[in-house]
Structure formats: structure tokens, C-alpha cells
Design a protein around this motif. Structure first.
Motif, PDB file in Angstrom:
ATOM      1  N   LEU A 188      84.321  10.204 180.752  1.00 51.98           N
ATOM      2  CA  LEU A 188      83.436   9.583 179.764  1.00 51.98           C
ATOM      3  C   LEU A 188      81.999  10.074 179.862  1.00 51.98           C
ATOM      4  O   LEU A 188      81.265  10.036 178.876  1.00 51.98           O
ATOM      5  N   SER A 189      81.581  10.579 181.015  1.00 53.66           N
ATOM      6  CA  SER A 189      80.221  11.107 181.129  1.00 53.66           C
ATOM      7  C   SER A 189      80.036  12.339 180.230  1.00 53.66           C
ATOM      8  O   SER A 189      78.941  12.589 179.724  1.00 53.66           O
ATOM      9  N   PHE A 190      81.124  13.063 180.009  1.00 53.54           N
ATOM     10  CA  PHE A 190      81.047  14.227 179.125  1.00 53.54           C
ATOM     11  C   PHE A 190      80.902  13.796 177.669  1.00 53.54           C
ATOM     12  O   PHE A 190      80.228  14.452 176.887  1.00 53.54           O
ATOM     13  N   ALA A 191      81.521  12.681 177.309  1.00 57.24           N
ATOM     14  CA  ALA A 191      81.390  12.159 175.947  1.00 57.24           C
ATOM     15  C   ALA A 191      79.940  11.797 175.663  1.00 57.24           C
ATOM     16  O   ALA A 191      79.384  12.170 174.624  1.00 57.24           O
ATOM     17  N   ASP A 192      79.315  11.099 176.588  1.00 54.55           N
ATOM     18  CA  ASP A 192      77.923  10.689 176.418  1.00 54.55           C
ATOM     19  C   ASP A 192      76.998  11.907 176.314  1.00 54.55           C
ATOM     20  O   ASP A 192      76.137  11.984 175.433  1.00 54.55           O
ATOM     21  N   GLU A 193      77.191  12.857 177.208  1.00 54.81           N
ATOM     22  CA  GLU A 193      76.356  14.063 177.187  1.00 54.81           C
ATOM     23  C   GLU A 193      76.533  14.828 175.879  1.00 54.81           C
ATOM     24  O   GLU A 193      75.569  15.289 175.270  1.00 54.81           O
ATOM     25  N   PHE A 194      77.781  14.953 175.438  1.00 54.12           N
ATOM     26  CA  PHE A 194      78.058  15.686 174.213  1.00 54.12           C
ATOM     27  C   PHE A 194      77.399  15.040 172.993  1.00 54.12           C
ATOM     28  O   PHE A 194      76.815  15.738 172.156  1.00 54.12           O
ATOM     29  N   VAL A 208      88.099  18.574 183.314  1.00 55.21           N
ATOM     30  CA  VAL A 208      86.664  18.327 183.166  1.00 55.21           C
ATOM     31  C   VAL A 208      85.849  19.618 183.217  1.00 55.21           C
ATOM     32  O   VAL A 208      84.759  19.684 182.638  1.00 55.21           O
ATOM     33  N   GLU A 209      86.363  20.635 183.864  1.00 57.17           N
ATOM     34  CA  GLU A 209      85.665  21.923 183.826  1.00 57.17           C
ATOM     35  C   GLU A 209      85.718  22.509 182.413  1.00 57.17           C
ATOM     36  O   GLU A 209      84.742  23.114 181.959  1.00 57.17           O
ATOM     37  N   VAL A 210      86.827  22.319 181.723  1.00 53.37           N
ATOM     38  CA  VAL A 210      86.901  22.780 180.327  1.00 53.37           C
ATOM     39  C   VAL A 210      85.914  21.990 179.474  1.00 53.37           C
ATOM     40  O   VAL A 210      85.189  22.572 178.662  1.00 53.37           O
ATOM     41  N   LEU A 211      85.854  20.673 179.660  1.00 48.90           N
ATOM     42  CA  LEU A 211      84.891  19.862 178.905  1.00 48.90           C
ATOM     43  C   LEU A 211      83.461  20.316 179.196  1.00 48.90           C
ATOM     44  O   LEU A 211      82.644  20.466 178.280  1.00 48.90           O
ATOM     45  N   GLY A 212      83.160  20.543 180.461  1.00 49.72           N
ATOM     46  CA  GLY A 212      81.823  21.019 180.831  1.00 49.72           C
ATOM     47  C   GLY A 212      81.522  22.383 180.244  1.00 49.72           C
ATOM     48  O   GLY A 212      80.397  22.652 179.809  1.00 49.72           O
ATOM     49  N   THR A 232      90.998   9.911 174.645  1.00 50.15           N
ATOM     50  CA  THR A 232      92.451   9.905 174.849  1.00 50.15           C
ATOM     51  C   THR A 232      92.847  10.530 176.191  1.00 50.15           C
ATOM     52  O   THR A 232      94.005  10.443 176.579  1.00 50.15           O
ATOM     53  N   ILE A 233      91.897  11.142 176.871  1.00 51.71           N
ATOM     54  CA  ILE A 233      92.207  11.822 178.136  1.00 51.71           C
ATOM     55  C   ILE A 233      92.191  10.798 179.268  1.00 51.71           C
ATOM     56  O   ILE A 233      91.153  10.190 179.537  1.00 51.71           O
ATOM     57  N   PRO A 234      93.313  10.619 179.941  1.00 55.75           N
ATOM     58  CA  PRO A 234      93.333   9.680 181.068  1.00 55.75           C
ATOM     59  C   PRO A 234      92.475  10.192 182.231  1.00 55.75           C
ATOM     60  O   PRO A 234      92.475  11.384 182.532  1.00 55.75           O
ATOM     61  N   GLU A 235      91.774   9.288 182.866  1.00 50.98           N
ATOM     62  CA  GLU A 235      90.891   9.659 183.979  1.00 50.98           C
ATOM     63  C   GLU A 235      91.675  10.372 185.091  1.00 50.98           C
ATOM     64  O   GLU A 235      91.150  11.267 185.747  1.00 50.98           O
ATOM     65  N   GLU A 236      92.929  10.012 185.272  1.00 50.08           N
ATOM     66  CA  GLU A 236      93.720  10.664 186.328  1.00 50.08           C
ATOM     67  C   GLU A 236      94.022  12.127 186.011  1.00 50.08           C
ATOM     68  O   GLU A 236      94.495  12.868 186.868  1.00 50.08           O
ATOM     69  N   LYS A 237      93.739  12.561 184.787  1.00 51.42           N
ATOM     70  CA  LYS A 237      93.939  13.972 184.404  1.00 51.42           C
ATOM     71  C   LYS A 237      92.663  14.798 184.562  1.00 51.42           C
ATOM     72  O   LYS A 237      92.645  15.989 184.289  1.00 51.42           O
ATOM     73  N   LYS A 238      91.578  14.174 185.014  1.00 47.58           N
ATOM     74  CA  LYS A 238      90.296  14.882 185.019  1.00 47.58           C
ATOM     75  C   LYS A 238      90.299  16.129 185.897  1.00 47.58           C
ATOM     76  O   LYS A 238      89.697  17.125 185.554  1.00 47.58           O
ATOM     77  N   GLN A 242      82.549  16.945 163.813  1.00 40.27           N
ATOM     78  CA  GLN A 242      83.116  17.169 165.145  1.00 40.27           C
ATOM     79  C   GLN A 242      82.647  16.150 166.176  1.00 40.27           C
ATOM     80  O   GLN A 242      83.336  15.933 167.175  1.00 40.27           O
ATOM     81  N   ILE A 243      81.518  15.516 165.947  1.00 34.95           N
ATOM     82  CA  ILE A 243      81.027  14.543 166.933  1.00 34.95           C
ATOM     83  C   ILE A 243      82.076  13.459 167.141  1.00 34.95           C
ATOM     84  O   ILE A 243      82.533  13.232 168.265  1.00 34.95           O
ATOM     85  N   ASN A 244      82.455  12.776 166.072  1.00 29.95           N
ATOM     86  CA  ASN A 244      83.437  11.691 166.207  1.00 29.95           C
ATOM     87  C   ASN A 244      84.798  12.210 166.638  1.00 29.95           C
ATOM     88  O   ASN A 244      85.478  11.578 167.449  1.00 29.95           O
ATOM     89  N   GLU A 245      85.201  13.350 166.109  1.00 32.63           N
ATOM     90  CA  GLU A 245      86.509  13.908 166.467  1.00 32.63           C
ATOM     91  C   GLU A 245      86.586  14.216 167.959  1.00 32.63           C
ATOM     92  O   GLU A 245      87.590  13.905 168.613  1.00 32.63           O
ATOM     93  N   PHE A 246      85.541  14.814 168.501  1.00 32.28           N
ATOM     94  CA  PHE A 246      85.552  15.182 169.912  1.00 32.28           C
ATOM     95  C   PHE A 246      85.495  13.946 170.803  1.00 32.28           C
ATOM     96  O   PHE A 246      86.200  13.875 171.820  1.00 32.28           O
ATOM     97  N   ILE A 247      84.693  12.976 170.418  1.00 31.09           N
ATOM     98  CA  ILE A 247      84.607  11.744 171.208  1.00 31.09           C
ATOM     99  C   ILE A 247      85.945  11.016 171.185  1.00 31.09           C
ATOM    100  O   ILE A 247      86.420  10.536 172.224  1.00 31.09           O
ATOM    101  N   GLU A 248      86.570  10.929 170.029  1.00 35.41           N
ATOM    102  CA  GLU A 248      87.898  10.311 169.947  1.00 35.41           C
ATOM    103  C   GLU A 248      88.894  11.061 170.832  1.00 35.41           C
ATOM    104  O   GLU A 248      89.710  10.440 171.516  1.00 35.41           O
ATOM    105  N   PHE A 249      88.825  12.376 170.819  1.00 37.37           N
ATOM    106  CA  PHE A 249      89.712  13.174 171.663  1.00 37.37           C
ATOM    107  C   PHE A 249      89.455  12.903 173.141  1.00 37.37           C
ATOM    108  O   PHE A 249      90.387  12.657 173.909  1.00 37.37           O
ATOM    109  N   ILE A 250      88.196  12.938 173.555  1.00 36.12           N
ATOM    110  CA  ILE A 250      87.863  12.689 174.958  1.00 36.12           C
ATOM    111  C   ILE A 250      88.391  11.324 175.398  1.00 36.12           C
ATOM    112  O   ILE A 250      88.904  11.173 176.507  1.00 36.12           O
TER     113      ILE A 250
END
Length: 170
Positions: A107-113, A59-63, A41-47, A31-39
Motif C-alpha cells: 500500500l505504500s506504493f499506492a500512496d506514493e504513486f 514490490v520491486e516491479v511496483l517500485g 488486489t495484490i495480497p501483502e503475502e505476495k509482496k 490510470q491513477i484509479n486503475e493502478f490503485i485498484e490493481f495494487i
């Protein structure tokens, strides 16, 4: 091995059912690589996008995924070490309100995850079968360490599906 239905509250069945296979450590690692790859794909304007009034933002869902993993991993650690004290539940909406996730980049959520999951996997991979089957009380319900690992994986699966279907579909 998978947890049996006596090792967790019925509420968690929907998460556990999303996890394929019997090697939860392998699933959590994959799941590490899968989740990072998924993150990625999320455009920053959708955060700060929310699909309906009163619903969390992207980003609240990611958090929330990360917060829940932290909590479930602590529960797993607590019970694996045979601590006897029960642990409280948590109110996810209260956590979201006080987290200020909307001021962070996606991308900060990817790093934290990455850091969180790798650390958790080091802990989980070192647990023996006896520790995996230990149980404790959390949120007034019995739960095993093994079930908590499946809940972590399944909770992520559940919310990634919601993100794909309700937040990122266009």
C-alpha cells in the motif's frame, strides 16, 4: 495526438502500442484509479514473491514502475522547458538493488504513486502543443515530450500485464 515513430527510439514501440487513444492526458489521469485498484488486489503475502530465480519481486516491479515514471517525467519536464543538455540513461537493475523496496508495504506504493502521478499530470496538462513536440537527447537518443508521456503510460501497462500474468496468476 500520438507521437510518430521519429519521436522515440524503436525500443519504446512496445510500450506506446499498449496505449489506446489520442488523449494521453486523459489516459494518464484514468490510470491513477486503475493502478490503485490493481495494487489493492495484490495480497501483502505476495509482496516479496518472484516467479523465477533472479527476477524482481512484486514490490520491486511496483517500485520500478514508479522510478521509471519519475525519470521519464523529469525528461519530459527538461525537454518541455527547452533545456539543451542531453540527459543520461539509467540502469534499472542498479536502481532496484539500491532501493530496498522489499521492506515496504504494497500500500505504500499506492500512496506514493497517487502523489507522483497527480503532480506529473498537473505538469503535463499545462504543456502546450509546442512544448509537447519539443525533443531532446536522452540515453543518446532523440525523444519528444509527447513520446515520453506515452512511454510513461505504456510502461505501466506493460508491467501491470507482467504482474498479472507471472506474479499473481494462480
Amino acid at each position: 495526438m500520438r507521437p510518430n515513430e521519429t519521436e522515440y527510439a524503436p525500443y519504446y514501440q512496445k510500450y506506446i502500442d499498449t496505449v489506446e487513444g489520442d488523449d494521453i492526458i486523459w489516459v494518464l489521469d484514468k490510470q491513477i484509479n486503475e493502478f490503485i485498484e490493481f495494487i489493492n488486489t495484490i495480497p501483502e503475502e505476495k509482496k516479496n514473491y518472484s516467479y523465477a530465480a533472479g527476477k524482481w519481486t512484486t514490490v520491486e516491479v511496483l517500485g520500478h514502475i514508479i522510478d521509471t515514471e519519475r525519470i521519464m517525467a523529469f525528461r519530459a519536464f527538461w525537454f518541455a522547458r527547452n533545456a539543451a543538455n542531453p540527459l543520461p540513461g539509467f540502469e534499472q537493475d542498479d536502481f532496484i538493488k539500491s532501493a530496498d523496496f522489499n521492506n515496504r508495504t504494497i500500500l505504500s506504493f499506492a500512496d506514493e504513486f497517487i502523489h507522483l502521478r497527480k503532480s506529473n499530470n498537473n505538469l503535463f496538462g499545462g504543456l502546450g502543443e509546442k512544448a509537447l513536440h519539443r525533443q531532446g537527447i536522452s540515453n543518446n537518443r532523440k525523444v519528444s515530450v509527447l513520446a515520453l508521456l506515452y512511454i510513461i503510460a505504456g510502461h505501466m501497462n506493460h508491467h501491470v500485464t507482467i504482474l498479472k500474468e507471472r506474479y499473481l496468476k494462480e
